[in-house]
Motif scaffolding. Structure first.
Motif, mmCIF file in Angstrom:
data_model
loop_
_atom_site.group_PDB
_atom_site.id
_atom_site.type_symbol
_atom_site.label_atom_id
_atom_site.label_comp_id
_atom_site.label_asym_id
_atom_site.label_seq_id
_atom_site.Cartn_x
_atom_site.Cartn_y
_atom_site.Cartn_z
ATOM 1 N N ILE A 8 0.859 -1.183 0.000
ATOM 2 C CA ILE A 8 0.000 0.000 0.000
ATOM 3 C C ILE A 8 0.893 1.229 0.000
ATOM 4 O O ILE A 8 1.708 1.419 0.911
ATOM 5 C CB ILE A 8 -0.916 0.015 1.241
ATOM 6 C CG1 ILE A 8 -1.780 -1.255 1.281
ATOM 7 C CG2 ILE A 8 -1.797 1.262 1.254
ATOM 8 C CD1 ILE A 8 -2.525 -1.445 2.597
ATOM 9 N N ASN A 10 1.410 5.068 0.526
ATOM 10 C CA ASN A 10 0.752 6.101 1.326
ATOM 11 C C ASN A 10 1.458 7.438 1.188
ATOM 12 O O ASN A 10 2.678 7.516 1.127
ATOM 13 C CB ASN A 10 0.757 5.684 2.807
ATOM 14 C CG ASN A 10 0.252 6.790 3.717
ATOM 15 O OD1 ASN A 10 -0.917 7.127 3.709
ATOM 16 N ND2 ASN A 10 1.164 7.371 4.505
ATOM 17 N N MET A 17 -5.412 5.320 6.505
ATOM 18 C CA MET A 17 -4.764 4.098 6.974
ATOM 19 C C MET A 17 -5.446 3.583 8.231
ATOM 20 O O MET A 17 -5.666 2.380 8.375
ATOM 21 C CB MET A 17 -3.277 4.358 7.242
ATOM 22 C CG MET A 17 -2.489 4.812 6.033
ATOM 23 S SD MET A 17 -2.517 3.637 4.668
ATOM 24 C CE MET A 17 -1.657 2.278 5.375
ATOM 25 N N LEU A 21 -6.804 0.172 6.689
ATOM 26 C CA LEU A 21 -5.775 -0.845 6.858
ATOM 27 C C LEU A 21 -6.248 -2.027 7.714
ATOM 28 O O LEU A 21 -5.940 -3.180 7.375
ATOM 29 C CB LEU A 21 -4.508 -0.226 7.450
ATOM 30 C CG LEU A 21 -3.325 -1.170 7.658
ATOM 31 C CD1 LEU A 21 -2.932 -1.862 6.360
ATOM 32 C CD2 LEU A 21 -2.126 -0.408 8.250
ATOM 33 N N VAL A 37 3.367 -1.358 4.022
ATOM 34 C CA VAL A 37 3.033 0.025 3.681
ATOM 35 C C VAL A 37 4.300 0.726 3.246
ATOM 36 O O VAL A 37 5.323 0.683 3.936
ATOM 37 C CB VAL A 37 2.394 0.770 4.873
ATOM 38 C CG1 VAL A 37 2.155 2.239 4.513
ATOM 39 C CG2 VAL A 37 1.086 0.114 5.288
ATOM 40 N N SER A 46 1.621 9.920 9.492
ATOM 41 C CA SER A 46 1.434 8.571 8.957
ATOM 42 C C SER A 46 2.415 7.556 9.538
ATOM 43 O O SER A 46 2.015 6.514 10.065
ATOM 44 C CB SER A 46 1.567 8.586 7.437
ATOM 45 O OG SER A 46 0.473 9.211 6.825
ATOM 46 N N SER A 89 -4.595 3.068 -0.728
ATOM 47 C CA SER A 89 -4.819 3.219 0.715
ATOM 48 C C SER A 89 -6.277 3.468 1.066
ATOM 49 O O SER A 89 -6.647 3.385 2.236
ATOM 50 C CB SER A 89 -3.954 4.363 1.254
ATOM 51 O OG SER A 89 -4.260 5.581 0.587
#
Length: 340
Positions: A8, A10, A17, A21, A37, A46, A89
């Protein structure tokens, strides 16, 4: 080696997320599957949030924002897996072991280079989602459409496209691809930054003779337009510019001049449509895209030559033989089933 790495990408998506997620982690508990990620140098919380709330998830930190295409290239160079699954995401998973139908199909069909699940829209879950629906196609002039989505019309999913189907392109919002094929095709083109990059990659795969599939026994729900909102001039610019660059790179020699010549008046009509709506920014974005295309074209000449020289004799058809604009606007076709 990991069997399947779900990666993923981001950028400043801490809230997304947190929201999506967990659904990926809860529904991807399949042996040999790892969720990773890759962070494109976010300047929100993040990375700290992932380390704090999802400490068991591997995080790859890139040194700056490389965009969708090059961000994935740089992240995937750090991932050892037989298959990659590029996942946006803003995708929610509601199906247990959702990757298994796709993975099983790929294992059983070595001629298939990549596939996608069925993609439905989070905002209206009964409808297909714009960016992928039930598999993507290109018309004769390079305009993309999908099973379940023609231009701006999203069909309700009534199971009408629940059979696996060979497609021209698979959506980048949930793209499963063999790692060997990803790198053999050259990966995503980082110069695109974002938008159309997965269609370009899929076109190169088909030129190599690799098949692409939609496996609707796997389903995901995509929010869409999470980074660039619909109607954004930046999005308009990237879509028009990258579509032209993709056509120049990949069209067979006998088609390239004719198709690009026809595209000019069609794209002018699109610009005039923005102008009629007093949308000056998107109107200008179309012309900015054309200027950028002509400025960047020389940088893609070597790529074009290499792609055309490496085209296998039995390469798969890359486009339909009809214009989707003609069928949509003049013949009233709104559903994919009407096309066939």
């Amino acid at each position: 080696m990991t069997k399947l790495a779900i990666v993923i990408l981001n950028w400043n998506g801490a809230d997304m997320m947190r929201r999506y997620l967990p659904s990926v982690l809860d529904n991807s508990k399949v042996e040999g599957v790892e969720v990773i990620v890759a962070d494109n140098a976010s300047d929100d919380e993040s990375v700290a949030m992932l380390q704090r709330e999802f400490p068991h998830v591997r995080v790859i930190c890139l040194d700056r924002n490389y965009g969708f295409a090059e961000g994935y290239n740089r992240a995937l160079r750090q991932v050892e897996a037989e298959y990659y699954l590029l996942l946006n995401s803003d995708v929610e998973i509601r199906q247990r072991e959702w990757v298994r139908p796709m993975l099983d199909y790929m294992e059983q069909h070595p001629e298939v280079g990549a596939c996608q699940p069925k993609v439905r829209w989070l905002a209206e879950p009964e409808r297909f989602e714009y960016s992928g629906a039930a598999g993507g196609f290109l018309d004769c002039y390079g305009f993309p459409f999908c099973r379940g989505r023609i231009l701006g019309t999203l069909e309700v999913d009534r199971g009408q496209y629940d059979t696996p189907c060979e497609v021209h392109w698979a959506t980048g919002c949930a793209l499963m691809i063999r790692s060997a094929d990803y790198w053999a095709a050259g990966g995503l083109d980082g110069r695109f930054f974002a938008h159309m990059e997965e269609i370009d990659l899929c076109w190169r795969l088909r030129t190599m003779g690799r098949r692409l599939m939609c496996i609707p026994q796997s389903t995901v729900f995509h929010l869409g337009a999470a980074t660039l909102q619909k109607g954004s001039p930046r999005k308009t610019y990237l879509n028009f510019r990258n579509n032209l660059l993709m056509l120049y790179k990949n069209l067979p020699e006998q088609d390239v001049k004719r198709v690009l010549r026809v595209r000019q008046p069609l794209d002018l009509l699109a610009a005039l449509h923005f102008l009629a709506a007093f949308d000056w920014k998107n109107f200008k974005a179309v012309f900015q895209a054309y200027r950028a295309f002509h400025r960047m074209k020389a940088d893609f000449a070597a790529d074009r030559q290499r792609i055309q020289q490496s085209r296998v004799p039995a390469s798969l058809p890359d486009r339909t033989d009809y214009c989707i604009l003609w069928r949509y606007y003049l013949r009233g076709v709104r559903r994919y089933a009407q096309l066939i």
